[in-house]
Design an enzyme around this catalytic site. Structure first.
Site, PDB file in Angstrom:
ATOM      1  N   ASP A  23     -11.030   2.529   4.119  1.00 55.88           N
ATOM      2  CA  ASP A  23     -11.141   1.111   3.924  1.00 55.88           C
ATOM      3  C   ASP A  23     -12.733   0.688   3.769  1.00 55.88           C
ATOM      4  O   ASP A  23     -13.119  -0.592   3.506  1.00 55.88           O
ATOM      5  CB  ASP A  23     -10.714   0.376   5.449  1.00 55.88           C
ATOM      6  CG  ASP A  23      -9.511  -0.484   5.233  1.00 55.88           C
ATOM      7  OD1 ASP A  23      -9.083  -0.709   3.939  1.00 55.88           O
ATOM      8  OD2 ASP A  23      -8.455  -0.341   6.156  1.00 55.88           O
ATOM      9  N   GLN A  54      -4.389  -1.636   9.567  1.00 56.88           N
ATOM     10  CA  GLN A  54      -4.431  -2.891   9.199  1.00 56.88           C
ATOM     11  C   GLN A  54      -5.018  -3.899  10.188  1.00 56.88           C
ATOM     12  O   GLN A  54      -4.754  -4.093  11.079  1.00 56.88           O
ATOM     13  CB  GLN A  54      -2.897  -3.351   8.553  1.00 56.88           C
ATOM     14  CG  GLN A  54      -2.995  -4.333   7.793  1.00 56.88           C
ATOM     15  CD  GLN A  54      -3.378  -4.542   6.493  1.00 56.88           C
ATOM     16  OE1 GLN A  54      -3.436  -3.625   6.001  1.00 56.88           O
ATOM     17  NE2 GLN A  54      -3.964  -5.674   5.794  1.00 56.88           N
ATOM     18  N   LYS A  64       0.928  -1.165  -0.087  1.00 62.37           N
ATOM     19  CA  LYS A  64       0.099   0.117  -0.089  1.00 62.37           C
ATOM     20  C   LYS A  64       0.769   1.258   0.053  1.00 62.37           C
ATOM     21  O   LYS A  64       0.512   2.232  -0.713  1.00 62.37           O
ATOM     22  CB  LYS A  64      -0.885  -0.009   1.248  1.00 62.37           C
ATOM     23  CG  LYS A  64      -1.952  -1.163   1.206  1.00 62.37           C
ATOM     24  CD  LYS A  64      -2.801  -1.239   2.464  1.00 62.37           C
ATOM     25  CE  LYS A  64      -3.648  -2.342   2.432  1.00 62.37           C
ATOM     26  NZ  LYS A  64      -4.539  -2.804   3.285  1.00 62.37           N
TER      27      LYS A  64
HETATM   28  N1  GUN Z   1      -7.135  -7.158   6.524  1.00 62.16           N
HETATM   29  C1  GUN Z   1      -7.243  -7.864   5.306  1.00 62.16           C
HETATM   30  N2  GUN Z   1      -7.685  -6.945   4.444  1.00 62.16           N
HETATM   31  C2  GUN Z   1      -7.651  -5.593   4.690  1.00 62.16           C
HETATM   32  C3  GUN Z   1      -8.199  -4.491   4.280  1.00 62.16           C
HETATM   33  O1  GUN Z   1      -8.715  -4.420   3.152  1.00 62.16           O
HETATM   34  N3  GUN Z   1      -8.104  -3.428   5.049  1.00 62.16           N
HETATM   35  C4  GUN Z   1      -7.439  -3.591   6.085  1.00 62.16           C
HETATM   36  N4  GUN Z   1      -7.139  -2.487   7.216  1.00 62.16           N
HETATM   37  N5  GUN Z   1      -6.882  -4.739   6.823  1.00 62.16           N
HETATM   38  C5  GUN Z   1      -7.033  -5.725   6.068  1.00 62.16           C
END
Ligand code: GUN
Length: 292
Positions: free
Chosen positions: A119, A96, A52
């Protein structure tokens, strides 16, 4: 059978965002700024967050990575989120997941300001999504919608079967596919661990989204000819032939399912690559909202 290539579509999305960001820079305006919070040292989370941050850099967005120890107190995390909520230079905040057990995911997600919820997990974001209002859409379902759109896949009137009802993928996916826009207008069936006649339901599907996290679960006998199959699975399975010691496996038995499909996403190289593009779209849109 055509492969839905996440690399191509994600690159397309990233190029578009880079062009827009270059324009902002040329006009002397601030660029989108994503803050990512990473707690502990979960291998998969480390990899996702690193991608990211790297993608932000490629597009020209600013990013801040805030790391905390596995044992962080919930109060310290909430304080960090408050700080980011109030920081006018931050457009998007992502925490996350998964979080360590002493921390309530639900509480943390609802603390993020809805205008910075890139998100799309905040109850406000989900509420807007359900009502068909402009909203931050969770990255995985959003990435899938971008893929369907890119390949101009017909969805109207189709029967879509979503396997999985998670807040992150299955539930929002089912809402998006049923909405009255393109892609959408599907008749949607949501299946889950208590579904008794899954095979029969899948055999009726024009579109199957497999999002249950069980490698190779969807087999050829569950898929009708010319179906569109979207594989959301990204399970790490031990593989001594790989340098990393693991291989990434999808929820679909690709080798046997692919010949029956009109379109199918590979793993890796499919949906997973799209999710970051979708997050970047949300971050760009968050920056448009943020007049800071
Ligand atoms: N863990 C697995 N997928 C995601 C996601 O799309 N966003 C976040 N913040 N954590 C995750």
């Amino acid at each position: 059978m055509q492969i839905l290539d996440g690399k191509i579509v994600a690159q397309h999305v990233k190029n578009e965002l880079k062009t827009k960001t270059d324009l902002l820079k040329a006009e002397g305006k601030r660029v989108p700024h994503l803050a990512a919070i990473l707690i502990g040292s979960n291998g998969a989370s480390e990899t996702y967050v690193a991608s990211k941050v790297k993608t932000c850099h490629e597009i020209g967005f600013k990013s801040s990575l805030i790391r905390f120890d596995e044992n962080i107190a919930e109060s310290d995390l909430t304080a960090a989120i408050e700080r980011l909520n109030n920081d006018e230079d931050i457009d998007g905040i992502l925490v996350q997941l998964p979080l360590p057990q002493q921390i309530s995911e639900e509480k943390i997600i609802s603390l993020i300001h809805p205008d910075k919820d890139v998100d799309g997990f905040h109850p406000v974001s989900i509420g807007k999504l359900v009502q068909g209002l402009p909203a931050f859409i969770p990255a995985t379902p959003y990435g899938i919608m971008l893929m369907l759109e890119h390949y101009k896949i017909e969805t109207s009137g189709k029967h879509a079967v979503v396997i999985g009802r998670s807040n992150i993928v299955g539930r929002p996916m089912s809402i998006l596919l049923s909405q009255n826009t393109y892609p959408g207008n599907c008749t949607v069936t949501v299946c889950h661990s208590r579904t008794t006649n899954l095979k029969e339901i899948c055999l009726q599907a024009d579109i199957i989204v497999a999002a249950l996290g069980k490698p190779g679960f969807l087999t050829a006998d569950m898929v009708k000819e010319n179906a569109v199959v979207i594989d959301v699975g990204i399970t790490r399975v031990p593989d001594t032939t790989k340098k990393s010691g693991f291989a990434i496996k999808g929820d679909v038995d690709f080798e046997n399912v692919a010949p029956k499909c009109s379109y199918i996403t590979p793993v890796p190289g499919g949906v997973g690559l799209m999710t970051i593009g979708a997050l970047m779209m949300n971050t760009y849109n968050a920056a448009l909202l943020n007049k800071g």
